[in-house]
Design an enzyme around this catalytic site. Structure first.
Site, mmCIF file in Angstrom:
data_model
loop_
_atom_site.group_PDB
_atom_site.id
_atom_site.type_symbol
_atom_site.label_atom_id
_atom_site.label_comp_id
_atom_site.label_asym_id
_atom_site.label_seq_id
_atom_site.Cartn_x
_atom_site.Cartn_y
_atom_site.Cartn_z
ATOM 1 N N ASP A 275 0.810 -1.220 0.000
ATOM 2 C CA ASP A 275 0.000 0.000 0.000
ATOM 3 C C ASP A 275 0.840 1.266 0.000
ATOM 4 O O ASP A 275 0.641 2.169 0.835
ATOM 5 C CB ASP A 275 -0.946 0.018 1.207
ATOM 6 N N GLU B 54 -11.268 0.446 -3.752
ATOM 7 C CA GLU B 54 -10.632 0.874 -2.504
ATOM 8 C C GLU B 54 -9.360 1.644 -2.828
ATOM 9 O O GLU B 54 -9.038 1.887 -3.976
ATOM 10 C CB GLU B 54 -10.321 -0.347 -1.632
#
Length: 539
Positions: free
Chosen positions: A14, A187
């Site tokens: 991420d 997301e």
């Protein structure tokens, strides 16, 4: 000069990449591992140096009891108004209907800190990021979670204005700006304003082999005003490149160079394969977890971004032309004699910081006080570091004098509270002596491999323990003098410590394998183990 992917190996998912002046910064998720969020810096995108973990106080992050793969999800690092801003989520539920958690904001004038106490934002959904518009207004952009069983769980991307006077969100301004595509599982949003367009970069498809990144844009920030990039292909993804070394690329962030070049930092996985019957297909097992890759980006005449070389990305990428070359040696090896009274930045604990309940460090020793088992989510004496290569040796020497089989100390390879193994010293009440045992937890199924053939430890002897990780398998060895080593005749399957193996049961699969030191005494008497050194050498 080439960027060789992945630029951050082993459990660095991420990535949130920004540039301040001529320096690039990368912030990565840490999930249940302490301290929270890892930040690296570089001036050439090739050589990355660790800077800090900004969430290093319990007042900023309290994960005691968090499930495996809970904790810090998708931090967002930004720079505006002369300071750094960091938004992060502390997720308390991983599986099930709800994703209880909280989004927080901390700030710092210097990347190295000190970082502020957290401001509680909301929990509309996870993966929140902070967008600083060029008119001075700020917005929280986030995935929206829907618990209702008759709706899709991922309910688009929500934008909410942030009031810099009160340092709070204005919930009355919240609106859904993009519903995502048919790929679903939308997301990881990041919003940018470039040449009069608002560009929204989002991950879709779930963080497995269907993972990909999609781009939408709008002239305004009005509700549902964003249009998806035309064409059937995503901006980035490896769903249709099953033989590429890099897989799972998607969730990440965009950055420009001082000279006007563009790059995109993404999570990625590097699987190895040996099980053709697996339900995950031919791509294999990512024991190193999700890592960080960087791809170069170019823009077409219509103003849409594209990854150079195609949406599957490249293993080697041209570095920025205006890079300040540091030429720093890249080494991930570690040798620790525990001379310092604080653990180094390679070390991590689970959920809470290293404290006096776990033990002490310094003066040439790491003392670990036995607490709960390696299944424990609350009281655990374990310090560990990431696997950052497919093949390495790690060893330690331990002094340990248990008097019950409930007391154990040794060397562990660990993925989660359900999936781990270790070689450890314990007590054999039948033979009234210390012994070395090897045990594994495979989805909570516990196996002792040596049992009555556990290796007897000579009276008064310290025990050296080693693990040999060899891509698809790994094993343990022991010594009583640190010179003559004996292999323990147990070969373990490394896939049990991979995201993909854990994913098959959907019980948290977002981290990566660690190797480290642990002491257990679930009798409650706190038998203490003394570790004299730790050595990690990639092969």
């Amino acid at each position: 000069m080439k960027i060789v992917n992945p630029v951050l190996t082993g459990f660095h998912p991420d990535p949130s990449m920004i540039r301040v002046g001529d320096t690039y910064y990368l912030a990565n998720s840490t999930f249940e591992w302490w301290p929270g969020v890892r930040i690296h810096e570089s001036q050439d995108m090739v050589h990355w140096n660790f800077v800090t973990c900004p969430l290093n106080r319990v007042s900023q992050l309290d994960m005691r009891g968090n499930p495996s793969s809970g904790g810090v999800w998708a931090p967002d690092l930004s720079y505006a108004d002369g300071k750094f801003w960091l938004v992060y989520t502390d997720v308390k539920m991983v599986t099930g209907t709800f994703k209880d958690g909280t989004n927080y904001l901390v700030t710092a004038d210097d990347i190295r800190g000190p970082w502020s106490e957290p401001i509680k934002l909301n929990y509309v959904g996870f993966d929140a990021s902070l967008f600083h518009d060029d008119d001075g207004r700020k917005y929280l952009v986030q995935q929206t979670w829907d618990h209702r069983e008759y709706h899709h769980r991922f309910d688009g991307i929500t934008l909410t204005e942030f009031d810099t006077t009160t340092m709070q969100l204005k919930p009355e301004t919240a609106r859904t700006i993009w519903a995502g595509t048919d790929v679903k599982l939308t997301e990881g949003p990041h919003l940018y304003k470039i040449n009069g367009w608002y560009y929204l970069f989002c991950a879709e498809g779930g963080t497995t082999y269907n993972h990909q990144e999609t781009v939408a844009r709008s002239r305004t920030l009005d509700a549902l005003s964003f249009a998806t990039m035309p064409g059937d292909e995503p901006f980035l993804g490896n769903y249709d490149t099953p033989r590429s070394v890099l897989q799972k690329q998607g969730h990440g962030s965009l950055v420009d160079t001082p000279g006007g070049e563009w790059y995109y930092a993404s999570l990625c996985g590097r699987p190895w394969h040996h099980d053709t019957e697996s339900s995950i297909g031919p791509r294999g097992w990512c024991t190193l977890g999700r890592e960080t890759s960087i791809q170069k980006v170019e823009w077409d005449t219509e103003g849409w971004p594209h990854v150079v070389g195609g949406h599957g990305g490249q293993l080697e990428v041209e570095a920025p032309q205006d890079a300040i070359v540091t030429d720093a040696p890249i080494t991930r090896n570690q040798h620790d004699e525990f001379d310092n009274d604080q653990l180094g930045h390679d070390w991590n604990t689970l959920r809470v910081p290293f404290n006096s309940a776990m033990g002490r460090v310094g003066g040439g020793a790491l003392e670990l006080i036995g607490q709960g088992s390696l299944h424990n989510l609350f009281d655990l004496s374990l310090v560990a570091r990431r696997w950052q290569a497919f093949e390495f040796d790690a060893e330690t020497c331990v002094s340990f004098d248990p008097h019950t089989y409930q007391a154990m100390a040794g060397l562990t390879n660990y993925y989660s509270d359900a999936n781990w193994s270790w070689a450890f010293v314990t007590w054999d009440e039948k033979r009234s002596c210390r012994v070395i045992e090897v045990a594994q937890s495979d989805r909570n199924a516990y196996t002792s491999y040596l049992q009555d053939q556990a290796i007897v430890v000579p009276d008064g002897a310290d025990v050296w323990l080693k693990t040999k990780v060899r891509t698809s398998t790994y094993s343990y060895a022991y010594s009583f003098d640190g010179t003559t080593w004996h292999d323990i005749p147990v070969t373990l399957d490394a896939k049990i410590l991979s995201d993909d193996y854990v994913f098959e049961r959907l019980d948290g699969y977002f981290t990566g394998a660690f190797v480290g030191l642990a002491a257990v005494d679930y009798s409650g008497y706190g038998t203490t183990a003394t570790f004299h050194h730790f050595d990690y050498q990639e092969l």
